[in-house]
Design an enzyme around this catalytic site. Structure first.
Site, PDB file in Angstrom:
ATOM      1  CG  PHE A 186      -0.408   0.652   2.444  1.00  0.00           C
ATOM      2  CD1 PHE A 186       0.426  -0.035   3.302  1.00  0.00           C
ATOM      3  CD2 PHE A 186      -0.704   1.971   2.729  1.00  0.00           C
ATOM      4  CE1 PHE A 186       0.952   0.575   4.431  1.00  0.00           C
ATOM      5  CE2 PHE A 186      -0.185   2.594   3.868  1.00  0.00           C
ATOM      6  CZ  PHE A 186       0.646   1.893   4.709  1.00  0.00           C
ATOM      7  CE  LYS A 187       5.369   1.359   4.588  1.00  0.00           C
ATOM      8  NZ  LYS A 187       4.725   0.071   4.935  1.00  0.00           N
ATOM      9  CG  ASP A 188       3.673   0.833  -4.653  1.00  0.00           C
ATOM     10  OD1 ASP A 188       4.835   1.235  -4.473  1.00  0.00           O
ATOM     11  OD2 ASP A 188       3.395  -0.341  -4.984  1.00  0.00           O
TER      12      ASP A 188
END
Ligand SMILES: *Cc1c(COP(=O)(O)O)cnc(C)c1O
Length: 476
Positions: free
Chosen positions: A116-118
């Site tokens: 999810f860091k993208d």
């Protein structure tokens, strides 16, 4: 919109000034002076924006409430460039799928590095390139990673003008897949430094270099860690996207369960809820590193030493302290900066803990702010992955499994959908999936054979001077 520090520094700043900064000068974290309020009509407009124009338009409308120093047309273009089906795999960007009674999964992990860091880092890459270009400046990002953060940063910054990335990681300690993801990047501006040591050695090097103020200034050293406000703001958007997918009218509520480590993801949920998004509860799910679960259960916040920090099979949640937590406590204490400073600046550094159990504000965490929490262990993770596969034919990753385990315990009122944020794809943590299911998870076609690609990495001892010398050589 102006930003203030949680520790009371008198300066007020605009968005682009804090974009390239880390901590505020007094060691606090930046927050907006107030949260813009989304009323019923505005929520209807956002609902339409997502369904008719897509995620990029939703992002643009929400970001516009917080950013007044980038012309609207430019901000819109940056959002459109970031949130594409090509980069995030689907037109919905964060599709919601039904898992079982009352429980939904919101997919946040279809970006380039499958975590999810993208969602935030891809936007940050475009914002950095834009702002550095406008100022005619350069930035050298120095970081330490044990996996997800470093690869998300590299895939966001690769090929960007004005930015170089120097990413340290513990040599030989990341999974083969994670190493391949990072080290196969051939971009000139991406530098992988494999340090002969453990993750703490990498972090110590980054700290030592950042504390060398002459070096820091001369080589324009910056970071992209999770305390960056722009990252948090980008994450607010997918709470809105989850809500408008799960509901048809604005009188409905939803709850979210969030696999948590540094409290960045769920803090964005707190911001969305504070803006008026109809969120019933925000459930914080931790693994064996249960600093946050302990706080929400007892009112005691106790940071752990490295000896008490467990290496688990949901490694991106292995934290000893939650670096974004100060933002929430500031709000919880009625935005009392002096008390926030006393707790985070003084009590934590001298005693390693503080205790709000007797403070009348502590009860507000649950009653006013909707927080609940729970914990999951390796055995829970395996059982949840197995059960979800056997009953639903769905393979979830280890972090998402911590979320599903805790969400099932907090389901509550069946008419309120519980959305679990899926924070990574199982292929990133294949060993544990094999342990749970007896077979490896499916690999997205674009990652076929990445372990065999040529690698671009420099192995070096855990020595600050050598890392600095490397940076000097590559900043010409
Ligand atoms: C970073 C990460 C988390 C934890 O998110 P925080 O914002 O640090 O709370 C959870 N799951 C995965 C897969 C991650 O990469």
């Amino acid at each position: 919109m102006l930003y203030l520090s949680t520790r009371g520094h008198p300066d007020r700043k605009h968005f682009c000034d804090i974009l390239l900064e880390g901590l505020a000068p007094d060691g606090g974290l930046y927050l907006p002076e107030r949260y813009p309020h989304i009323d019923d009509a505005a929520l209807t407009r956002l609902r339409k924006a997502y369904h008719e124009q897509g995620y990029a338009e939703l992002a643009f409308q929400i970001l516009s409430l917080y950013i007044d120093d980038i012309p609207a047309a430019d901000l819109k273009r940056l959002c459109e460039k970031t949130y594409t089906a090509e980069v995030f795999g689907t037109g919905e960007i964060v599709p919601l799928r039904h898992l079982e009674d009352g429980l939904w999964l919101e997919a946040l992990s279809n970006g380039p590095t499958l975590a999810f860091k993208d969602m935030a880092m891809q936007l940050l890459g475009n914002l950095f390139e834009y702002e550095l270009g406008r100022r005619g400046e350069q930035l050298n990002i120095l970081g330490a990673t044990s996996g997800d953060t470093g690869s998300a940063a590299e895939y966001a910054m690769r090929g960007k003008q004005g930015v170089r990335v120097f990413m340290t990681s513990p040599h030989g300690r990341m999974s083969a897949f994670q190493q391949a993801q990072m080290f196969s990047l051939q971009d000139e501006n991406i530098h992988n430094l494999a340090i002969e040591g453990v993750f703490d050695d990498c972090q110590d090097i980054v700290k030592a270099v950042s504390n060398d103020l002459d070096f820091k200034r001369k080589y324009k050293i910056g970071t992209v860690n999770s305390i960056n406000w722009a990252r948090l703001l980008a994450q607010v958007v997918y709470y809105f996207a989850g809500y408008v997918q799960a509901t048809e009218t604005n009188d409905q509520k939803v709850s979210f369960t969030v696999p948590s480590g540094n409290f960045g993801n769920v803090c964005a949920g707190h911001v969305a809820r504070s803006m008026g998004l109809p969120i019933a509860r925000l459930v914080v799910a931790t693994n064996e590193n249960d600093v946050l679960d302990e706080f929400f259960r007892t009112g005691v916040y106790r940071v752990r030493g490295s000896a008490d920090t467990h290496e688990t099979s949901s490694p991106s949640m292995d934290i000893s302290k939650a670096s974004n937590f100060e933002r929430f406590v500031f709000d919880l204490l009625g935005r009392d900066a002096a008390r926030t400073k006393a707790l985070f600046g003084d009590a934590l550094s001298t005693q390693g803990r503080f205790d709000l159990s007797q403070d009348p504000h502590f009860a507000d965490a649950a009653t006013k702010y909707g927080f609940e929490s729970g914990k999951s262990t390796h055995a829970d993770r395996l059982a949840t992955i197995r059960d979800t596969f056997q009953r639903h034919g769905v393979t979830i990753d280890t972090h998402t499994a911590d979320g599903v385990k805790v969400a099932r315990e907090h389901r509550g009122d069946a008419s309120v959908p519980m959305i679990v944020l899926e924070t990574a794809l199982p292929i990133k943590f294949a060993e544990t999936i094999v342990e749970a299911l007896g077979h490896a998870p499916e690999r997205p076609p674009k990652f076929a054979g990445i372990e065999d690609l040529p690698k671009r990495v420099q192995v070096m001892p855990a020595d600050v001077r050598q890392v600095q010398a490397y940076i000097e050589r590559h900043c010409q």
